[in-house]
Each structure stands twice: as structure tokens, then as C-alpha cells.
Design a protein around this motif. Structure first.
Motif, short mmCIF file in Angstrom:
data_model
loop_
_atom_site.label_atom_id
_atom_site.label_comp_id
_atom_site.label_asym_id
_atom_site.label_seq_id
_atom_site.Cartn_x
_atom_site.Cartn_y
_atom_site.Cartn_z
N VAL A 206 1.01 -1.15 0.02
CA VAL A 206 -0.13 0.11 0.01
C VAL A 206 0.87 1.30 0.06
O VAL A 206 0.59 2.30 -0.79
N LEU A 207 1.98 1.36 0.97
CA LEU A 207 2.63 2.29 0.84
C LEU A 207 3.56 2.55 -0.50
O LEU A 207 3.89 3.88 -0.83
N ALA A 211 3.40 6.05 -2.68
CA ALA A 211 4.63 6.69 -2.92
C ALA A 211 4.65 6.81 -4.47
O ALA A 211 4.99 8.01 -4.88
N VAL A 212 4.25 5.81 -5.20
CA VAL A 212 4.37 6.03 -6.87
C VAL A 212 3.49 7.17 -7.31
O VAL A 212 3.79 7.91 -7.93
N VAL A 213 2.08 7.24 -6.74
CA VAL A 213 1.28 8.04 -7.18
C VAL A 213 1.61 9.39 -6.59
O VAL A 213 1.67 10.39 -7.58
N SER A 214 2.09 9.62 -5.52
CA SER A 214 2.66 10.94 -5.05
C SER A 214 3.85 11.49 -5.87
O SER A 214 3.81 12.75 -6.18
N ILE A 215 4.84 10.62 -6.33
CA ILE A 215 5.93 11.09 -7.11
C ILE A 215 5.32 11.49 -8.28
O ILE A 215 5.92 12.46 -8.87
N LEU A 216 4.40 10.78 -9.11
CA LEU A 216 4.00 11.03 -10.37
C LEU A 216 3.26 12.43 -10.37
O LEU A 216 3.26 13.05 -11.15
N GLU A 217 2.51 12.66 -9.10
CA GLU A 217 1.81 13.93 -8.97
C GLU A 217 2.86 15.15 -8.77
O GLU A 217 2.80 16.24 -9.58
#
Length: 359
Positions: A206-207, A211-217
Motif C-alpha cells: 500500500v505504501l 509513493a508512486v502516485v505521489s511522485i508522479l503527481e
């Protein structure tokens, strides 16, 4: 001599049957076939050949289907279903955020007007699949996943004529949806994914997705602004969907994504080997499809950009997109079975050596 040649050819035909079937019935079947042969016959009759091949393939399919219900496949399917559903939920959430938060690098006209109903349904649907699979409602999870596959067929597939590049670009996500739906359809004990993965691995997965979504955003919101009236040039580093003004920033983005991916791999590496191998087999078709799109169809995509109009795929290209994932999966299943059969025979040999009396 003709009888020996006919027997040899019948035995060759009987190899289409699974070895368990041949071990029990081969001599009996061979005796019936030879007794029914004409005097001087040297080759199997066409009808016998067709019947043996058809019955042998059906027997192999039945054996293969039973193999997918064994505990190792059930556990691997439970893990794969949750893992892929979580990935698709993250992808849907990333798309929703792209619509909710305008990209500051774009001028106002091209900015999206906001998410539509489909964006919200994708997020809700894959969240429902993930939660349902974790709490043990596998049939509900499988139904929602198959509904996602059907939604792609209804909403995206019609664009194959006028938007072929968009359709092809979404094929890896479709493949993930099919993998999730098929994995969750395999019968397994209730809430099996939770004890197999464990709470620590679930938290890591989950983390890593967050993390991946946060980096892309963060990357999207920090992209260099585009101004049509600007006459000053500047350097932009681009890698797939990542953009950065400095090389250091690009390396930081890549490092963050690499850490998230490595955390997932290390977490899954702790699974039992028989489960880990099967999870890899079920995910391999998606990787193979993405590789084909990124390599074999790269020239086709570039041609569309330069020519400015849609170029339909030829039947051979569509066949490649369909067959490569299927062949990859079947090859993976075969390799796993041969690997485990080899390990089993080695273990039996070691046990026999231990039990052998010392002279």
C-alpha cells in the motif's frame, strides 16, 4: 516388421495424452488399436489419428485445469488478485488526481475541466475489488474486476478505428484487469490473501503504491511551465511521462520510483518459492505485452505522429498483441511444472540415498 512399425507410430500418437494417463492405459489402448488394424496396415487410420489427438488434448486440458486448483496456484492467485487490484486502484487514483488538480505548466484552455463519472467509477470499482478480496468476498471482487474488463470493451475498444494509439496504450491496463479478474476467479479459501501476504507485506504494498502516485503527481505539478509567447529556451529532461528542468531532479524522481519498486520486489521475494514462481507467471504476460508495444509497435506510433492521422493495425499486429501474452503465460506454466517436477525428483533421490544402507 509392419506390425512393429504400426505399433511405434501408435505409441508416438499416444504421447499426446498426459503421462499419468499413458502409465495407466497405454498398453491397453495400444492392444485395442493393433487388434482393430487391418492385415498389413503400416500407418494409423485418419479417423484413429483424429480421435487420439482430440481425446489426448482434452485429457491434457482436464489435467491442466485440475492443476490450477492446487493450493500453490490458489495462494498465488489470491496474492496476484490483491496485488494487481491495488496497482489498478493506484492508476485510477492517479488519473483522477490529474483531473482534479489542474496542471500549472499548461495554459488555461488545454486544462482538463474535471473528472467525469467514468473516472470516479474506476477508482470506486478497483477500490471495491481490493477491499472485497482482502475481506474474503472473492466472488464480488471477481465480478467487479470482470465488470472493469467489460467497461474497457464498451468504452475504449470502439476507438480502435479513429484512436488506435489510445487503444493500444491502454492494453497493458486491460491485461492487468484480465489478470486480476482471472486470479480472483480461481477458488481459494476465504481471506486467503491476508495470511499468505501478512500484514507487513500488505502495508509495504500500500505504501509503495501511494509513493508512486505521489511522485508522479509531484512531477506533474512541478513540470516546467509552457508559455507560447516565451522566446527564451531552457533545458528539459524527459523520460517517458517524467519531466524535470534539472538532471538532479530527474534522478530524484527515478530514485523514488526505484525504491518503491524495490520494496515491492523484496516484499514478494519473501513468499514461499512455489507461490512466488506462480505470481511471476501470472504477471509475465502483462510485462511481455508492454514490451511488445514499446518495441515492436514503436515505429507504428511514431508514424502516426508524423503523418497526423490514424494508421490501423494490420491483422498480424493484432495477432501478436493477443498471442504474445497467451504464449508467455503457457510457457511460464510449463516451466514452473518442469522446475517443480525436477525438484521433486531430486528430493526423492536424496531420500533414497539417505535410506540406502551403508556397506
Amino acid at each position: 516388421m509392419s506390425d512393429e512399425e504400426l505399433e511405434r507410430r501408435y505409441r508416438r500418437l499416444l504421447t499426446v495424452y498426459p503421462w499419468e494417463h499413458r502409465r495407466a492405459y497405454e498398453e491397453e489402448m495400444l492392444a485395442v488399436l493393433l487388434a482393430d488394424a487391418r492385415p498389413g496396415q503400416r500407418r494409423p487410420r485418419v479417423a484413429d489419428t483424429a480421435n487420439l489427438i482430440g481425446a489426448g488434448l482434452r485429457a491434457r486440458l482436464r489435467v491442466s485445469a485440475r492443476g490450477f486448483t492446487e493450493p500453490a496456484w490458489a495462494d498465488a492467485s489470491a496474492v496476484t488478485g490483491v496485488l494487481v487490484a491495488l496497482v489498478l486502484f493506484a492508476l485510477a487514483g492517479n488519473t483522477l488526481l490529474d483531473q482534479l488538480v489542474p496542471d500549472p505548466s499548461l495554459p488555461p484552455p488545454p486544462r482538463p475541466v474535471g473528472p467525469d463519472l467514468v473516472d470516479w467509477l474506476r477508482v470506486a470499482g478497483w477500490a471495491g475489488v481490493t477491499v472485497s478480496a482482502l475481506v474474503g468476498l472473492r466472488w464480488i471482487a471477481a465480478g467487479l474486476a470482470w465488470a472493469g474488463v467489460a467497461g474497457w470493451a464498451v468504452l475504449v475498444a470502439p476507438g480502435v478505428v479513429d484512436q488506435p494509439t489510445y487503444v493500444v496504450d491502454t492494453l497493458p491496463q486491460l491485461a492487468l484487469a484480465v489478470v486480476a479478474a482471472a486470479a480472483l476467479t480461481v477458488p481459494a479459501p476465504r481471506r486467503r490473501a491476508v495470511p499468505v501476504l501478512g500484514a507487513r507485506r500488505l502495508v509495504v504494498l500500500v505504501l509503495a503504491a501511494l509513493a508512486v502516485v505521489s511522485i508522479l503527481e509531484i512531477n506533474r505539478l512541478a513540470r516546467p511551465a509552457f508559455t507560447a509567447s516565451s522566446n527564451t529556451g531552457y533545458t528539459v529532461y524527459v523520460l517517458y511521462d517524467l519531466e524535470a528542468r534539472t538532471e538532479l531532479a530527474m534522478w530524484l524522481y527515478l530514485a523514488g520510483l526505484a525504491v518503491a519498486g524495490l520494496a515491492v520486489l523484496v516484499s514478494l521475494a519473501g513468499l514461499a518459492p512455489e507461490i512466488r514462481r506462480r505470481v511471476a507467471v501470472m504477471l509475465a504476460p502483462v510485462a511481455a505485452l508492454a514490451l511488445v508495444i514499446d518495441t515492436a509497435l514503436a515505429g507504428w506510433a511514431v508514424s502516426i505522429v508524423h503523418m497526423g492521422h490514424a494508421i490501423p493495425l494490420v491483422p498480424a499486429q493484432w495477432a501478436m498483441l493477443v498471442l504474445v501474452p497467451v504464449v508467455t503465460f503457457l510457457a511460464g506454466v510449463l516451466l514452473v511444472r518442469r522446475r517443480e517436477e525436477t525438484l521433486r525428483m531430486v528430493a526423492l533421490g536424496r531420500d533414497a540415498d539417505r535410506e540406502r544402507p551403508v556397506a
